[in-house]
Structures are given as structure tokens and as C-alpha cells.
Write a protein that holds these residues in place. Structure first.
Motif, short mmCIF file in Angstrom:
data_model
loop_
_atom_site.label_atom_id
_atom_site.label_comp_id
_atom_site.label_asym_id
_atom_site.label_seq_id
_atom_site.Cartn_x
_atom_site.Cartn_y
_atom_site.Cartn_z
N ILE A 60 3.75 17.60 27.63
CA ILE A 60 3.98 19.22 28.05
C ILE A 60 4.01 19.06 29.57
O ILE A 60 4.49 18.40 30.34
CB ILE A 60 2.10 19.06 28.22
N GLU A 85 3.55 11.30 34.46
CA GLU A 85 2.68 10.92 33.78
C GLU A 85 2.77 10.74 32.46
O GLU A 85 3.17 11.60 31.82
CB GLU A 85 0.99 11.78 34.33
N SER A 86 2.64 9.50 32.51
CA SER A 86 1.80 9.48 30.72
C SER A 86 0.59 8.33 30.27
O SER A 86 0.05 8.70 31.09
CB SER A 86 3.13 8.21 30.17
N SER A 87 0.18 8.78 29.12
CA SER A 87 -0.59 7.91 28.30
C SER A 87 -0.92 6.66 28.52
O SER A 87 -1.21 5.41 27.37
CB SER A 87 -1.37 8.55 27.32
N GLN A 88 0.45 6.03 29.57
CA GLN A 88 0.38 4.35 29.02
C GLN A 88 -1.34 4.15 30.36
O GLN A 88 -1.34 4.33 31.01
CB GLN A 88 0.82 4.01 29.93
N THR A 89 -1.46 2.54 29.33
CA THR A 89 -2.71 2.10 29.62
C THR A 89 -2.78 0.98 29.96
O THR A 89 -2.10 -0.19 30.03
CB THR A 89 -2.99 1.60 28.04
N GLY A 90 -2.56 1.46 31.59
CA GLY A 90 -2.66 0.21 32.25
C GLY A 90 -3.50 -1.17 32.79
O GLY A 90 -2.93 -1.99 32.76
N LYS A 104 8.35 4.10 34.77
CA LYS A 104 8.56 6.15 35.55
C LYS A 104 9.05 5.63 36.94
O LYS A 104 10.00 6.73 36.53
CB LYS A 104 6.86 5.48 35.81
N LEU A 140 3.80 15.99 31.67
CA LEU A 140 2.61 14.76 31.24
C LEU A 140 3.75 14.11 29.44
O LEU A 140 3.78 15.38 28.51
CB LEU A 140 1.53 15.26 30.62
N MET A 142 2.45 12.29 26.28
CA MET A 142 1.15 11.27 25.88
C MET A 142 2.08 9.91 24.63
O MET A 142 1.56 10.42 23.79
CB MET A 142 0.34 12.64 24.67
N MET B 33 -3.50 15.03 16.87
CA MET B 33 -2.30 13.89 17.53
C MET B 33 -2.17 12.79 16.16
O MET B 33 -3.08 12.07 15.22
CB MET B 33 -2.84 13.32 18.30
N PHE B 52 -8.61 10.94 22.62
CA PHE B 52 -8.02 10.16 21.02
C PHE B 52 -7.99 8.82 21.67
O PHE B 52 -7.73 8.16 22.35
CB PHE B 52 -6.23 10.49 21.08
N ASN B 71 -9.93 5.03 29.60
CA ASN B 71 -8.72 5.48 31.19
C ASN B 71 -8.69 7.42 31.09
O ASN B 71 -8.38 7.84 29.62
CB ASN B 71 -7.46 5.81 29.99
N PHE B 73 -7.99 10.59 32.95
CA PHE B 73 -7.15 11.22 33.80
C PHE B 73 -6.69 12.63 33.83
O PHE B 73 -7.48 13.57 32.40
CB PHE B 73 -5.79 11.01 33.11
N PHE B 77 -2.03 19.72 36.45
CA PHE B 77 -1.44 20.90 36.74
C PHE B 77 -2.85 21.31 36.59
O PHE B 77 -2.38 22.43 35.68
CB PHE B 77 -0.34 21.33 35.87
N GLN B 120 -8.06 7.48 25.27
CA GLN B 120 -8.07 8.11 26.87
C GLN B 120 -7.90 9.46 26.46
O GLN B 120 -8.29 9.82 25.64
CB GLN B 120 -6.20 8.00 26.28
N PHE B 122 -7.61 13.21 28.72
CA PHE B 122 -6.48 13.87 29.67
C PHE B 122 -7.83 15.15 29.99
O PHE B 122 -8.17 15.90 28.58
CB PHE B 122 -5.61 14.28 28.39
#
Lengths: 297, 243
Positions: A60, A85-90, A104, A140, A142, B33, B52, B71, B73, B77, B120, B122
């Protein structure tokens, strides 16, 4: 990078590429399937969402604009900044935080180098030295970030700029205070309420695409591969990211694998005698056809 | 903005043309997804939240009980103004801890030894009430993934405009009022899992009013969520029989 592959697997992939066969049935110069939608985020000035690949990875992209003072070195140009940004699970046990930060930073530096001048930034000027538009481009992803996504991140950004509309403004001098003020221009209707006048950017139609090209050195002839996935990226000797627009003008080249542009590659036939255009031109024509359909929506 | 003829006149209209106790349009989508164990999209008005679940069974976790990782977030935007530093916000970290503590009570983690559930969440668009929408999206995603749970988790927001209680506030209303109330309700046990009230001095009678209003609206939202889940189950059964 999701997983490391061993030497034998590398041999399997490389031998396939030399014969023009890839594991998912594509040819060496084929792209993965993708689908673009424009205007998915109504808050933003321009937005797009893109789904690609067999895993249906979702990207997105949204652009927001602010009025700010331009840099003193570039008084008549606006600024663009990219935020990934990403859905990384840090915090997760299964991914390493350091690795994700490295990826990144790498991807944002590639975007800054290749897409720093994606549009003509003089169009963002409102009043020289006082006001300009400052664009924040948010992306973003995913999925876990990796180098295989850079082509599609570029496509998403480009199509968000096609959707992008700025409100048209007037800069006037206030005689009482002696300062410059900016006001919105309204469109006046008889039958409905007045709304802000919106304008698209002219140079967005000619903005560049990102293509990443991988090379495998061979004695007979170098193998050239476009749009590689994670496992194939590990087999390459060199990996180049090129941003090209529809008139085949290059906006920037970035290298992300191989120590340097070795003399072997530079003097190889790839960069000479129009070989580059032979590879790039059909891709660009294909992209152009898709993006022209998008505008009609 | 809000001019009441009487204190509790139910026919007065709010900013975007709703009545006092009217919810915005709710849309629930399951299985949005691929390559995830379970996923859901919850929309209420312009607020949009995706959640998800990635369930993993690897040998890293040696406990007899599953681990839940959350997580949360808010994307840059999502709001009207661009903010790049939302991720470092202390409020967000606290809220992720809240989501985790609520769902650790509800999920039967004893059934998942040596495994880890990664959630996760969002927030794609925030137009008021994104925190309650996050709870709803998570519970939908867990149900889509077939995770065993004790109860059905539903959340709402409520607030006071003047002295009148209203539910499901939009962004402009959230800024103008002086109190913000989030309630997470366990539907089957009729218990309250989590309450959050940010306010500037309200009466006890007002607080009771808020509670009763928001429990009622939880029932309405739960009905919408149940229809979405039933529709998905019927679809699954049909595809199984008429293959």
C-alpha cells in the motif's frame, strides 16, 4: 532474506536459468503477475494498492503533502521523502531485528537514489524561497522486506503519483504585515457547494519505472534475468537496479550485489550496441499499456 | 455543532447525520490474505483495521503453553496529518500490552504447547474509534484461524457530548468532547474484560449511563460479526459437499 540456500540448490537454479527455465514457469525476461488499484486511501492526496506474486504480497502506498519552507540550496524545488514500513515481527523469536533494520535502510537508500527525482520537483514550488510542497510518501509492505519487492514498490509509488492531486493555491503579499500568505483556490458551482480546485502533476505521466536486472557470468554469454525472487537473488554475480522512463532515459543505477562493476561486465556486450534497450523496451511498453488503462478508471 | 432541544432527546442528529445511539456501517471480511493462518478486515465507517495471525510450531518455545505475540501498528498515512514517529509512541506500546493481556485470558493457550501465535494488527485508516476496531478485528482473525477461545470478544467506544451519552464517535467528535471511553465486553460470560476512560471530571451517574449504552451497542456489533462468520462457514460447507 528469508532463507539461505545451499551450493547444490544454487547449481540447480543457475543451470535452469542458463537454459531459460525458471522454477515457477516464467522465462528469463518475464515479470510476475500483479494487480493495481488506485485511490484506496481517501485521506491521502494520492494512493494505490498493489498485489503481486503467487504469495499475494500486498503493498500500500499513500502520499501526503504539507506546505513548508524550501531548502536554501534549492529555493525553487519541493522535497520528497520516503518512509518504508513492513509487518516485520521485530519482537518475535523467529526474526532478527538487526537484519530487518538493515533491509529497510538498504531499500530506502535505493528508493532515494532512484526515485529522488521521480517527478519534476519544480512543479512543487508555490513561492520561490518561501513556500513549497513537502511530500511524504509512505509505503506499507505486508511481508518481510527483501530485495525481490523493489520493482513492485516502485510500481506502487509510480501509480500513486498518477493518482496524486494537489490543491491549487495562490501566494499573495499582505500589505499590513509585509508577509506572504498562501490561500486555497475554490471552484465555484451554481448548483452544489464550492470545493477546492485540484490539479494533477504534469510530469507524473513520464515518471520512471524500477527494473532490477541480475547477471550470471558465463564464458559463452552472460545470462540476464529480470524480476528475480529471493532464492534467485542469491545466485547472481551482480544485481543492478535501474530506473527508466518511457522514453528510455535512465534516472539512476544502483548496484546491490557484487563487489564493483567489474571490468568484465562493463566491457561485456550488455551495455553496448543497444543490447540494454533490447531488453528494457518491451517491458516499458508493457508497463505503459497497463498504466494508461489505470488512468481511464 | 450539537444543539439539543432536551437533554435526552433521541431524535436530535449528530455531525454526520446520525442519531445519538446509531452505529456507522459495519463491514466484516474474513480470509483477506493468503499465506496466513487467519486474517480479517474490520471496517466501521471510515475506520479500517486489518489483523492477521501467523501461527508457528517450531522448537524455539520449550514451554507446555503457547506464546502470544502482538504487534500493533498505526500506519503513518492513517490520520489526516502525516506523522512519522507514531511507532515510538508510549501510548501505542501500552495499548499493545492491553491487547495481549485481554486475549491471553480468552485463548486456550494450553492447547498449543511449543508453539507461538504472532498477531499483526494494522490500522489503515483512523477516523475515530480505531482502538475498539482493533479488538474486533483481532477476534475475527482468531476465529478465522480456528483458534480455540473461551469467549467472544467485542469492543466499542462511547463518549459524552455535553451531558448526553453517544456511541461510536468520529474523529471530529473525539476532539471536541472531554471524555473517551473504551469498553471490551465478553459476550458469552457477560463480563467486562477491559475499560479505559480518559476524561476530565464526569459524574458517577454519567459513567453508569456510558456503561449501559456501550454494553447495548456491543450486542449490535456482535450480531454483525456473527453473520459474517456464519456466511463464511456456510460457504465452506457448500464447497465441501458440492465439489
Amino acid at each position: 532474506m528469508k532463507q539461505q540456500i545451499c551450493e547444490n540448490e544454487k547449481v540447480f537454479i543457475v543451470d535452469g536459468l542458463k537454459q531459460g527455465i525458471r522454477r515457477d514457469g516464467r522465462g528469463n525476461l518475464d515479470f510476475r503477475e500483479f494487480k493495481i488499484e488506485l485511490g484506496t486511501i481517501p485521506h491521502a492526496f494520492g494512493s494505490s494498492s498493489l498485489i503481486f506474486g503467487e504469495e499475494d504480497i500486498n503493498i500500500i502506498c499513500a502520499i501526503k503533502a504539507d506546505l513548508q519552507k524550501p531548502l536554501p540550496s534549492e529555493p525553487n524545488k519541493g522535497q520528497i521523502r520516503f518512509h518504508l514500513e513492513s509487518s516485520q515481527t521485530g519482537s518475535s523469536l523467529f526474526t532478527r531485528e538487526e537484519q530487518s533494520e538493515l533491509n529497510k535502510n538498504r531499500l530506502t537508500s535505493i528508493l532515494n537514489a532512484l526515485y529522488g527525482n521521480i517527478i519534476n520537483r519544480e512543479e512543487l514550488k508555490v513561492f520561490e524561497g518561501q513556500f513549497c510542497w513537502f511530500l511524504n510518501v509512505d509505503i506499507l509492505v505486508m511481508e518481510e522486506l527483501s530485495l525481490q519487492q523493489i520493482d513492485f514498490i516502485g510500481l506502487a509509488i509510480r501509480s500513486a503519483f498518477l493518482d496524486f492531486q494537489l490543491p491549487s493555491v495562490n501566494a499573495t503579499l499582505n500589505n499590513n504585515t509585509g508577509k506572504i500568505e498562501v490561500g486555497l483556490v475554490e471552484e465555484i458551482y451554481e448548483d452544489q457547494e464550492n470545493t477546492d480546485k485540484l490539479e494533477t502533476l504534469k510530469s507524473a505521466k513520464n515518471s520512471p519505472y524500477i527494473l532490477s536486472i541480475g547477471f550470471i557470468r558465463d564464458e559463452a554469454e552472460d545470462v540476464v534475468v529480470i524480476d528475480a525472487d529471493d532464492q534467485e537473488n542469491q545466485c547472481f554475480d551482480q544485481l543492478l537496479h535501474i530506473s527508466v522512463d518511457n522514453n528510455l532515459r535512465i534516472y539512476g543505477i544502483e548496484q546491490s550485489k557484487g563487489r564493483s562493476l567489474q571490468s568484465g561486465l562493463l566491457s561485456s556486450k550488455f551495455f553496448l550496441q543497444g543490447n540494454l534497450t533490447k531488453i528494457l523496451k518491451p517491458k516499458i511498453i508493457e508497463f505503459e499499456r497497463i498504466s494508461q488503462k489505470l488512468i481511464k478508471y | 455543532m450539537l444543539e439539543l432541544r432536551h437533554d435526552n432527546d433521541q431524535s436530535t442528529l449528530r455531525m454526520n447525520g446520525r442519531k445519538l445511539l446509531e452505529l456507522r456501517d459495519i463491514k466484516c471480511q474474513l480470509d483477506v490474505m493468503k499465506n496466513t493462518s487467519g486474517s480479517a478486515l474490520f471496517e466501521i465507517g471510515n475506520t479500517k483495521v486489518v489483523a492477521f495471525l501467523q501461527a508457528q510450531t517450531l522448537g524455539v518455545n520449550q514451554l507446555n503453553r503457547g506464546i502470544l505475540n502482538v504487534n500493533f501498528f498505526v500506519t503513518n498515512f492513517s490520520a489526516i496529518e502525516h506523522r512519522a514517529d507514531i511507532k515510538k509512541d508510549i501510548k501505542m506500546k501500552e495499548f499493545t500490552r492491553m491487547i495481549k493481556s485481554v486475549f491471553e485470558q480468552v485463548i486456550l493457550l494450553d492447547l498449543y504447547p511449543r508453539s507461538q501465535l504472532d498477531l499483526q494488527v494494522f490500522v489503515l485508516e483512523a477516523d475515530g474509534g480505531y482502538r475498539s476496531a482493533a479488538f474486533n478485528a483481532v477476534s475475527l482473525a482468531l476465529m478465522d484461524g480456528g483458534i480455540a477461545m473461551k469467549d467472544f470478544v467485542v469492543a466499542t467506544t462511547a463518549g459524552l457530548l455535553g451531558n448526553v451519552g453517544v456511541i461510536d464517535l468520529i474523529y471530529q467528535e473525539e476532539k471536541k468532547q472531554n471524555c473517551e471511553f473504551v469498553l471490551v465486553h465478553l459476550q458469552k460470560a457477560q463480563k467486562i474484560a477491559y475499560v479505559n476512560l480518559n476524561c476530565n471530571k464526569i459524574r458517577l451517574s454519567d459513567f453508569e449511563k456510558l456503561m449501559s449504552i456501550s454494553v447495548d451497542s456491543c450486542d449490535k456489533i456482535a450480531n454483525e460479526m456473527k453473520t459474517a462468520i456464519r456466511a463464511k462457514l456456510v460457504k465452506n460447507i457448500n464447497s465441501f459437499y458440492f465439489k
